[in-house]
Write an enzyme that holds these catalytic residues in place. Sequence first.
Site, PDB file in Angstrom:
ATOM      1  N   SER A 138      43.779  38.047  38.972  1.00  0.00           N
ATOM      2  CA  SER A 138      42.292  38.046  39.161  1.00  0.00           C
ATOM      3  C   SER A 138      41.536  39.288  38.509  1.00  0.00           C
ATOM      4  O   SER A 138      42.167  40.562  38.769  1.00  0.00           O
ATOM      5  CB  SER A 138      41.819  37.765  40.369  1.00  0.00           C
ATOM      6  OG  SER A 138      40.363  37.912  40.591  1.00  0.00           O
ATOM      7  N   TYR A 151      40.760  40.114  49.548  1.00  0.00           N
ATOM      8  CA  TYR A 151      40.934  39.795  48.224  1.00  0.00           C
ATOM      9  C   TYR A 151      40.715  40.981  47.333  1.00  0.00           C
ATOM     10  O   TYR A 151      41.929  41.107  46.448  1.00  0.00           O
ATOM     11  CB  TYR A 151      39.864  38.704  47.846  1.00  0.00           C
ATOM     12  CG  TYR A 151      40.331  37.805  46.659  1.00  0.00           C
ATOM     13  CD1 TYR A 151      41.259  36.958  46.631  1.00  0.00           C
ATOM     14  CD2 TYR A 151      39.523  38.125  45.488  1.00  0.00           C
ATOM     15  CE1 TYR A 151      41.448  36.173  45.377  1.00  0.00           C
ATOM     16  CE2 TYR A 151      39.851  37.461  44.300  1.00  0.00           C
ATOM     17  CZ  TYR A 151      40.855  36.420  44.410  1.00  0.00           C
ATOM     18  OH  TYR A 151      41.281  35.754  43.208  1.00  0.00           O
TER      19      TYR A 151
END
Length: 263
Positions: A138, A151
Site C-alpha cells: 500500500s 494500518y
Amino acid sequence: MNLTDRVAVITGGAGGIGAALARRFAAEGAAAVVVADLDAAGARAVAEEVGPVAHAVQLDVTAEEQVRALVADTERRYGRIDLFCANAGVATEAGLDATAADWDRAWRVNVLAHVHSTRAVLPGMLARGQGYLLHTCSAAGVLTAVGDAPYTATKHAAVGLAEWLAITYRDQGIRVSALCPQGVDTPMLAEGLAAGHLGARVIAASGAVLHPDQVADAVIAGLAEERFLILPHPEVANYARRRAEDPDGWQAGLRKLTRRLNP
C-alpha cells in the site's frame, strides 16, 4: 519476471487486487495460479473464472502452519513456486482508539503473514537460485493512512521487511517488489466510503481511484522491469519525494486536507 509458464501463488485472491492478479497472470500464460483466501467460496469462484490453470485453497495467512502446508502442496503439485504474492491485508479505520485486538490482527495479517510466506517459500527458491516475492504494502507504507494508525504502522513495517529481503537475497537470485497502490476500487475502500471513514475519504480525494485490473497492469510492468517499488499511482513517487524533502510541509498539507474533509 515473465509470467509465461510460471507458477504463482496469490493470497487474498478472492477479490480486489488478488483476483485481478489471478486473471492477469493466467492471461499472461502462467502454468498455474493458486488462489488462496480465508473466503473459500470466493477463492473457488475466482479460480473457476480464471480457468483450468487455477487452483483454489482456503488459507488463514496468520496461521504459519497453513502457509507452510500451502507452499508444500503447491510444490508437490507443480514442482516449484516462481512467484509468491503476499497480497492479503486488513484495515482498521481506527487511531489511538484501536483496541489491542485491532493492532494484533493488523500486525498478524499485514506483516507477520509476509514473514510466514517468505519463510515457507524461500528455501525452494534459494535451492533453484531464482524466485520472486511480491508483497502488497500500500501507498500507506511509504506515506501515511490518515485515520488508521494500525494500518499506517504495519504497512510501513511491510515495506521495511520487503526492502530488507531485497537487500539480503537479491544476489542469491531472489527478486522482491513492494506493490504500493493508493486508491483502488476494492471492497475495503468501498466499505470505508460507505461508512464515512475519514481515511477512505482522504484516499478518494488524493487521486484517481483505480480499477484492480489497472493495478494488475502495473504489476505486470513492474515485474518485467524487476522494480522494487511498484506504484500504480505515479503521483505516489512525487508525494514520497515531497515527504522526504519537507516533512513539516508534507504533514501540514495532510492536516489541511483532513480539516477540509473532516471540519
